[in-house]
Motif scaffolding. Structure first.
Motif, mmCIF file in Angstrom:
data_model
loop_
_atom_site.group_PDB
_atom_site.id
_atom_site.type_symbol
_atom_site.label_atom_id
_atom_site.label_comp_id
_atom_site.label_asym_id
_atom_site.label_seq_id
_atom_site.Cartn_x
_atom_site.Cartn_y
_atom_site.Cartn_z
ATOM 1 N N MET A 63 0.857 -1.232 -0.011
ATOM 2 C CA MET A 63 -0.173 0.026 -0.008
ATOM 3 C C MET A 63 0.927 1.310 0.116
ATOM 4 S SD MET A 63 -3.026 -0.816 2.622
ATOM 5 C CE MET A 63 -2.642 -1.905 3.867
ATOM 6 N N ALA A 64 2.113 1.209 0.908
ATOM 7 C CA ALA A 64 2.962 2.181 0.767
ATOM 8 C C ALA A 64 3.847 2.514 -0.223
ATOM 9 C CB ALA A 64 3.736 2.413 1.966
ATOM 10 N N ARG A 65 3.544 1.689 -1.478
ATOM 11 C CA ARG A 65 4.421 1.558 -2.513
ATOM 12 C C ARG A 65 4.875 2.833 -3.177
ATOM 13 N NH1 ARG A 65 -0.136 -0.320 -3.936
ATOM 14 N NH2 ARG A 65 -1.169 0.005 -5.741
ATOM 15 N N THR A 66 3.794 3.743 -3.121
ATOM 16 C CA THR A 66 4.377 5.324 -3.804
ATOM 17 C C THR A 66 4.839 6.325 -2.836
ATOM 18 O OG1 THR A 66 2.011 5.668 -3.407
ATOM 19 C CG2 THR A 66 2.441 4.815 -5.580
ATOM 20 N N PHE A 67 5.004 5.638 -1.556
ATOM 21 C CA PHE A 67 5.630 6.672 -0.738
ATOM 22 C C PHE A 67 7.099 6.928 -0.936
ATOM 23 C CE2 PHE A 67 2.208 5.994 2.948
ATOM 24 C CZ PHE A 67 1.250 6.084 2.137
ATOM 25 N N SER A 68 7.560 7.949 -0.103
ATOM 26 C CA SER A 68 9.058 8.236 -0.252
ATOM 27 C C SER A 68 9.808 6.969 0.517
ATOM 28 C CB SER A 68 9.359 9.516 0.371
ATOM 29 O OG SER A 68 8.996 9.400 1.978
ATOM 30 N N ARG A 69 10.876 6.635 0.253
ATOM 31 C CA ARG A 69 11.421 5.592 0.942
ATOM 32 C C ARG A 69 11.488 5.923 2.355
ATOM 33 N NH1 ARG A 69 13.974 1.301 -0.294
ATOM 34 N NH2 ARG A 69 15.754 0.403 0.976
ATOM 35 N N GLU A 70 11.585 6.766 2.878
ATOM 36 C CA GLU A 70 11.550 6.914 4.438
ATOM 37 C C GLU A 70 10.231 6.777 4.993
ATOM 38 O OE1 GLU A 70 13.012 10.837 5.442
ATOM 39 O OE2 GLU A 70 12.735 10.536 7.425
ATOM 40 N N TYR A 71 9.145 7.209 4.274
ATOM 41 C CA TYR A 71 7.655 6.928 4.890
ATOM 42 C C TYR A 71 7.648 5.483 4.807
ATOM 43 C CZ TYR A 71 6.212 11.770 5.185
ATOM 44 O OH TYR A 71 6.178 13.140 5.524
ATOM 45 N N PHE A 72 7.910 4.775 3.433
ATOM 46 C CA PHE A 72 7.800 3.373 3.149
ATOM 47 C C PHE A 72 8.489 2.565 4.183
ATOM 48 C CE2 PHE A 72 9.462 -0.516 1.052
ATOM 49 C CZ PHE A 72 8.147 -0.901 0.336
ATOM 50 N N LEU A 73 9.589 2.781 4.780
ATOM 51 C CA LEU A 73 10.265 1.956 5.864
ATOM 52 C C LEU A 73 9.509 2.163 7.052
ATOM 53 C CD1 LEU A 73 14.016 2.199 4.869
ATOM 54 C CD2 LEU A 73 12.441 0.178 4.289
ATOM 55 N N THR A 74 9.150 3.327 7.365
ATOM 56 C CA THR A 74 8.580 3.932 8.502
ATOM 57 C C THR A 74 7.320 3.029 8.987
ATOM 58 O OG1 THR A 74 9.779 5.850 8.562
ATOM 59 C CG2 THR A 74 7.840 5.799 9.909
ATOM 60 N N ILE A 75 6.511 2.924 7.743
ATOM 61 C CA ILE A 75 5.065 2.413 8.102
ATOM 62 C C ILE A 75 5.350 0.741 8.330
ATOM 63 C CG2 ILE A 75 4.788 2.131 5.479
ATOM 64 C CD1 ILE A 75 1.880 3.374 7.717
ATOM 65 N N GLY A 76 6.400 0.334 7.447
ATOM 66 C CA GLY A 76 6.669 -1.298 7.857
ATOM 67 C C GLY A 76 6.967 -1.302 9.204
#
Lengths: 106, 396
Positions: free
Chosen positions: B80-93
């Motif tokens: 779901m977070a695939r379009t987020f920035s890398r920082e956001y992507f890792l944070t949500i995970g």
């Protein structure tokens, strides 16, 4: 490819069919319990009878499953859940005397 | 290669969580599902679990499977977070896998974590539908997932607002929506009426909080919400839900909250977690200062973990039943006093409630309450077991 096409065509039908099948199975089961819901005197009598039998026989209520109810008797299955093979046993409990007998005897 | 290493790392984490859950032996609710004892939940998952009952390692198998599903479901969150920035992507995970609910409920053989995963699947579908990825033809699979979820556990009903939103966004005809949502609910209601024991436990669960002061209940439920997302995810997830004005997520959140008010159990906390993650995904602006948030999230989770006591000794039920399995006498095990299903799970002989008239059938008597006069019936007491246990003398 053809199978996928057919599945796509009938997928809603499959859903309704699944629901219908579950409904049939549950209705058959409910049919045996109808007296419990329609006759409050029979319901409270059966509840007291099963609780008394369970206490006397050392049964756990979670292992008791009602199979058939009439004014004369209640037929139950008892399964003593534990590790390994735990067979289901069938019993008849007299509504009048509370006597317990195997289904094979009756 | 990086993805494979991540999967292996996550799997190692899942194994550790499963082993952690296995330390405390089987709990009464877990035993109920492992043995397929028919209450309170519908039969689908407990029936599948019971199919593995002949396996000697059944308990650990399911702990590992469920921990794996819960931890590896981070890939759904990341998708779901695939379009987020890398920082956001890792944070949500990170917010998902280090939530207290995931840490403490992965590997528990309960229905709530499974329902939470089903909830996450609904949130994922809603997210994809809102982004125009799914079309109306997909609606039937949501209907199937809804049916499966309800026949896993009743609590799936709390995610009904999300399911409704998915159908509405997919523009499914109104009659079909009513039937696809309503029919599975009716079937579950029908199931309850066919299972008087489930009905009784349902009524008892509904009234269990009536004697607890309302403020205490509110405090427990708020605690569950905070615990579910280790505080950080709990707060930013709720803010995300409100700021994104996502009524489906908010509706489910309110339902979970109300459900806990009337039927509080600490293990239901995990039902909040997919909704909180959904809140963040629908309003990623809450991830501003994401590194700080994730660091704080992990610190709080570690702090919660540090507060828990680890028990490395098997439960009394396991110790007693292992000892009794060596007794070369046939018969049932009588238990005197109130006991849970874990006693049944640990036993290879039928377990029955103690009554003096049943002593002739017994190979042993476990006295959780004091037993009087057992020795008169040719039983001897075994020692060094931490419990009063009487065993029939051989040859009687």
């Amino acid at each position: 490819m053809y199978t996928i096409f057919m599945l796509k065509k009938y997928e809603w039908f499959l859903f309704w069919l699944t629901c219908f099948t579950i409904a049939i199975v549950l209705c058959v089961r409910l049919w045996t319990l109808v007296p419990l819901y329609t006759d409050s005197a029979l319901r409270s009598r059966t509840q007291a009878l099963i609780q008394a039998t369970a206490q006397r026989e050392g049964w756990l209520l979670s292992g008791v499953s009602i199979q058939h109810i009439s004014d004369e008797s209640v037929q139950v299955h008892y399964r003593a859940y534990h590790r390994g093979r735990d067979d289901v046993q069938c019993y008849t409990i007299s509504q009048r005397t509370g006597a317990l007998g195997s289904c094979n005897e009756s | 290669m990086q993805r494979i290493l991540t999967i292996i790392g996550l799997q190692a984490y899942a194994v550790l969580l499963a082993l952690y859950q296995g330390l405390g032996s089987v709990r009464t609710d877990e035993a109920k599902y492992l043995l397929d004892i028919p209450y309170p939940h519908p039969p689908l998952v407990r029936f599948i679990i019971d199919l593995t009952e002949p396996l000697g390692y059944q308990e650990m198998l399911w702990r590992l499977l469920l921990a794996t599903v819960l931890v590896q479901s981070v890939w759904i969150v990341l998708h779901m977070a695939r379009t987020f920035s890398r920082e956001y992507f890792l944070t949500i995970g990170g917010l998902w896998i280090f939530s207290a609910a995931i840490i403490f409920q992965s590997g528990s053989i309960m229905m709530a974590p499974i329902t939470a995963i089903q909830g996450l699947l609904f949130v994922w579908t809603l997210y994809e539908v809102e982004n125009g990825k799914w079309k109306v033809e997909s609606a039937v699979w949501i209907a199937f997932l809804w049916l499966i979820s309800l026949f896993t556990a009743y609590q799936a009903l709390l995610y009904a607002p999300i399911v409704l939103a998915i159908f509405l966004r997919l523009k499914v005809p109104f009659t079909k929506i009513v039937l696809a949502i309503g029919l599975p609910i009716l079937l579950v209601a029908l199931y309850i009426t066919t299972n008087p024991l489930a009905l009784a436990s349902f009524i008892s669960a509904g009234g269990q909080n009536t004697h607890v002061p309302f403020l205490d209940v509110i405090q427990s439920v708020l605690g569950s919400w905070l615990w579910a997302g280790s505080g950080v995810l709990s707060i930013i997830g709720l803010i995300g839900m409100i700021r994104s004005k996502n009524n489906a997520l908010l509706g489910s959140f309110v339902l979970v909250f109300l459900f806990l008010l009337v039927s509080y159990r600490s293990y239901y906390a995990i039902l909040f977690t997919p909704l909180l993650v959904g809140g963040v995904l629908f309003y990623p602006a809450v991830l501003k200062r994401s590194a700080t948030l994730l660091a704080l999230h992990i610190v709080i989770s570690v702090w919660i973990f540090a507060q828990t006591t680890l028990s490395f000794s098997p439960s009394v039920a396991r110790m007693v039943m292992q000892r009794l399995s060596d007794v070369p006498v046939q018969g049932v095990v009588l238990v005197h006093g109130s006991f849970g299903h874990e006693w049944q799970y640990e036993s290879t002989s039928p377990v029955m409630r103690y009554a003096p008239t049943l002593l002739s059938q017994a190979k042993a008597v476990v006295c959780l309450e004091r037993c009087i006069g057992i020795q008169k019936y040719n039983f001897f007491q075994i020692g060094n077991i931490g419990q009063e246990v009487w065993v029939r003398k051989n040859g009687d």
